[in-house]
Scaffold this motif. Structure first.
Motif, PDB file in Angstrom:
ATOM      1  N   GLY A   1       0.911  -1.178  -0.022  1.00 40.66           N
ATOM      2  CA  GLY A   1       0.442   0.059  -0.234  1.00 40.66           C
ATOM      3  C   GLY A   1       0.683   1.344   0.784  1.00 40.66           C
ATOM      4  N   ASP A   2       0.266   2.345   0.604  1.00 41.67           N
ATOM      5  CA  ASP A   2       0.682   3.802   0.607  1.00 41.67           C
ATOM      6  C   ASP A   2       0.706   4.219   1.916  1.00 41.67           C
TER       7      ASP A   2
ATOM      8  N   PHE B   1      -3.839  -1.860   9.754  1.00 45.20           N
ATOM      9  CA  PHE B   1      -4.701  -1.352   8.423  1.00 45.20           C
ATOM     10  C   PHE B   1      -3.801   0.030   8.703  1.00 45.20           C
ATOM     11  N   TRP B   2      -4.122   1.123   7.964  1.00 41.66           N
ATOM     12  CA  TRP B   2      -4.293   1.774   7.504  1.00 41.66           C
ATOM     13  C   TRP B   2      -5.233   2.506   7.085  1.00 41.66           C
ATOM     14  N   LEU B   3      -5.866   3.646   7.022  1.00 42.09           N
ATOM     15  CA  LEU B   3      -7.531   4.241   6.691  1.00 42.09           C
ATOM     16  C   LEU B   3      -6.999   6.141   6.063  1.00 42.09           C
ATOM     17  N   ARG B   4      -7.480   6.175   5.616  1.00 40.19           N
ATOM     18  CA  ARG B   4      -7.918   7.638   5.458  1.00 40.19           C
ATOM     19  C   ARG B   4      -8.961   8.166   4.251  1.00 40.19           C
ATOM     20  N   LYS B   5     -10.218   8.547   6.107  1.00 37.79           N
ATOM     21  CA  LYS B   5     -11.504   9.185   5.138  1.00 37.79           C
ATOM     22  C   LYS B   5     -12.307   7.777   5.226  1.00 37.79           C
ATOM     23  N   GLY B   6     -11.838   7.402   5.794  1.00 39.06           N
ATOM     24  CA  GLY B   6     -12.683   5.612   5.587  1.00 39.06           C
ATOM     25  C   GLY B   6     -11.658   4.592   4.465  1.00 39.06           C
ATOM     26  N   LEU B   7     -11.330   5.425   3.190  1.00 41.10           N
ATOM     27  CA  LEU B   7     -10.593   4.134   2.214  1.00 41.10           C
ATOM     28  C   LEU B   7      -9.557   3.043   3.385  1.00 41.10           C
TER      29      LEU B   7
ATOM     30  N   THR C   1      -5.598   2.788   3.019  1.00 43.46           N
ATOM     31  CA  THR C   1      -4.929   3.288   2.218  1.00 43.46           C
ATOM     32  C   THR C   1      -3.529   1.857   1.583  1.00 43.46           C
ATOM     33  N   ALA C   2      -3.142   1.335   3.510  1.00 46.09           N
ATOM     34  CA  ALA C   2      -2.092   0.002   3.341  1.00 46.09           C
ATOM     35  C   ALA C   2      -2.955  -1.573   4.753  1.00 46.09           C
ATOM     36  N   ALA C   3      -1.317  -2.245   4.277  1.00 47.97           N
ATOM     37  CA  ALA C   3      -2.188  -2.904   5.214  1.00 47.97           C
ATOM     38  C   ALA C   3      -0.819  -4.252   5.314  1.00 47.97           C
ATOM     39  N   MET C   4      -0.165  -4.004   6.126  1.00 47.43           N
ATOM     40  CA  MET C   4       0.687  -4.935   6.944  1.00 47.43           C
ATOM     41  C   MET C   4       0.325  -6.401   7.718  1.00 47.43           C
TER      42      MET C   4
ATOM     43  N   SER D   1      -5.957  -6.022  -1.938  1.00 44.26           N
ATOM     44  CA  SER D   1      -7.001  -6.515  -2.880  1.00 44.26           C
ATOM     45  C   SER D   1      -7.970  -5.145  -1.888  1.00 44.26           C
ATOM     46  N   LEU D   2      -7.889  -5.359  -0.996  1.00 42.33           N
ATOM     47  CA  LEU D   2      -8.552  -4.354   0.365  1.00 42.33           C
ATOM     48  C   LEU D   2      -8.437  -2.774  -0.046  1.00 42.33           C
ATOM     49  N   VAL D   3      -6.956  -2.676  -0.359  1.00 42.21           N
ATOM     50  CA  VAL D   3      -6.670  -1.308  -0.074  1.00 42.21           C
ATOM     51  C   VAL D   3      -6.981  -0.432  -0.946  1.00 42.21           C
ATOM     52  N   GLY D   4      -7.801   0.278  -0.815  1.00 34.93           N
ATOM     53  CA  GLY D   4      -8.437   1.587  -2.103  1.00 34.93           C
ATOM     54  C   GLY D   4     -10.557   0.958  -1.412  1.00 34.93           C
TER      55      GLY D   4
END
Length: 417
Positions: free
Chosen positions: A350-351, A372-378, A380-383, A396-399
């Motif tokens: 992710g990013d 997980f990292w989220l930006r405005k509910g989306l 953005t990345a996962a580890m 597949s979940l990113v975005g």
């Protein structure tokens, strides 16, 4: 080979593709060209004397003595001869004449090109050149970028010796883990309050710090290094703002610098690296840039970025070949990387940005969890940490827009998200 150009073997009377740089991206570019039926000459110019190899083992398996160099070459040495890929090892490119499409070499020869691929990678950021640190070039002070660097460091990792690592990024922390496995006393000095915080955030960085401390690494966070001295009797000392730390050897792990100079001198547009489009074309349409050196436009993220990781080198090498072969492909994948330190193994995709919301799935203390990292509910990345065979699904979940409470709830099947 078939389907592209006009024959099953290279036409050595024509200018073909020249790749400057002998790393992973270069090797995969050459391999993908031949796989795609490219019938013109391919030449790889490599400043090292080694056949192209992967770099991640340099701070891990090779350094620990668990892998030989032959085991992390993407293609065996004999493949290059079989595929009529000319390896010119131990040479550097000294100049690029874009008007005449000629590359000058350090042995005073030159080579013509139809397509030029710049894959010059990065070099270690040396203390004396990056700051006012003195002593960066003393005997016993190491950097880690090449196979020769790793071999030299490995020979010094003897049980009971004292290693001081300056820097707490990926290389520094991976080498710390490898050195402890060899019974070496390790001290990590860094001005950062948390290791890897810039790359991964404070939550994961704090977990890594606890892991290293538990395994006997002496971590001194918030510590500025002023220089290194060498006394004939007492040996190396790393001078901090408060004291001197004795060492038998020192590793400078304070980052890397892209080798932009050759491209810049050729007049190519430069940002944080060589600026290229989504097909990896530079400002000169005959010249592509790939790997650590390339600041490339990512069509999925809608912006340019430069990525210094193994997966990106492989993918961009293949994409450069696809571009040369005339295929309609683009830089559209998400950044991916991995690390192994002590009993921690992780994969990231992710990013993320520094101000993204962090969602933890599982317990860090268990050693098995997902962030997980989220930006405005989306997303953005996962580890994934010590949880395997899930990274493709995380990609597949990113975005996607997924509620934070569902991401965190381990009673919700991960594959249903």
């Amino acid at each position: 080979m078939s389907g592209v150009d006009d024959g099953n073997s290279p036409d050595h009377n024509s200018a073909g593709t020249v790749v400057i740089g002998g790393g992973l991206a270069a090797a995969h570019c050459a391999h993908e060209l031949r796989k795609g039926g490219y019938g013109k000459p391919i030449t790889i110019i490599a400043d090292e004397d080694a056949v192209p190899y992967e770099r991640p083992p340099l701070s891990k398996e090779f350094l620990q003595g668990n892998k030989t160099a032959d085991e992390f070459r993407p293609f065996p040495e004999e493949w290059y001869a079989e595929a009529s890929v000319q390896l010119r090892l131990g040479l550097t490119a000294t100049a690029i004449d874009t008007a005449n499409k000629v590359v000058g070499l350090s042995d005073s020869t030159s080579i013509d090109y139809e397509n030029l691929v710049i894959a010059t990678g990065c070099r270690s950021r040396l203390g004396g050149r990056a700051s006012n640190m003195t002593g960066w070039d003393l005997p016993g002070v190491h950097t880690l970028r090449s196979l020769a660097d790793s071999q030299a460091l490995k020979e010094q990792l003897v049980e009971g010796r004292r290693l001081v690592i300056i820097g707490a990024g990926w290389i520094g922390m991976e080498v710390a883990a490898s050195a402890r496995a060899a019974g070496v006393q390790v001290t990590v000095l860094t001005p950062d309050e948390v290791p890897l915080a810039v790359a991964m955030g404070t939550e994961f960085g704090s977990h890594v710090a606890r892991l290293h401390i538990k395994n006997g690494v002496h971590c001194r966070f918030g510590t500025m290094v002023n220089g290194i001295t060498l006394d004939p009797e007492s040996g190396l000392k790393v001078m901090t703002s408060t004291d001197a730390v004795a060492a038998d050897l020192v590793l400078l792990a304070i980052g890397a610098v892209p080798n932009n100079e050759l491209a810049a001198e050729a007049g190519l547009e430069i940002g944080t690296g060589v600026l290229v489009d989504a097909q990896l074309h530079s400002s000169d349409p005959s010249i592509l840039a790939i790997g650590d050196i390339a600041e490339a436009f990512n069509t999925t993220l809608g912006r340019s970025l430069r990525v210094e990781h193994w997966d990106n080198a492989i993918r961009q090498g293949k994409l450069a070949a696809a571009t040369i072969l005339g295929r309609e492909e683009a830089y559209d994948w998400l950044p991916y990387f991995f690390t192994d330190q002590f009993d921690l193994g992780m994969e990231y995709v992710g990013d993320r940005a520094a101000d993204d919301d962090v969602v933890l799935r599982g317990e860090m203390d268990s050693g098995e969890f997902i962030i997980f990292w989220l930006r405005k509910g989306l997303v953005t990345a996962a580890m994934n940490v010590n949880i395997w065979d899930v990274n493709d699904h995380l990609r597949s979940l990113v975005g996607k827009s997924i509620a934070a409470h569902r991401l965190a709830d381990t009673s919700v099947d991960l594959l249903s998200l």
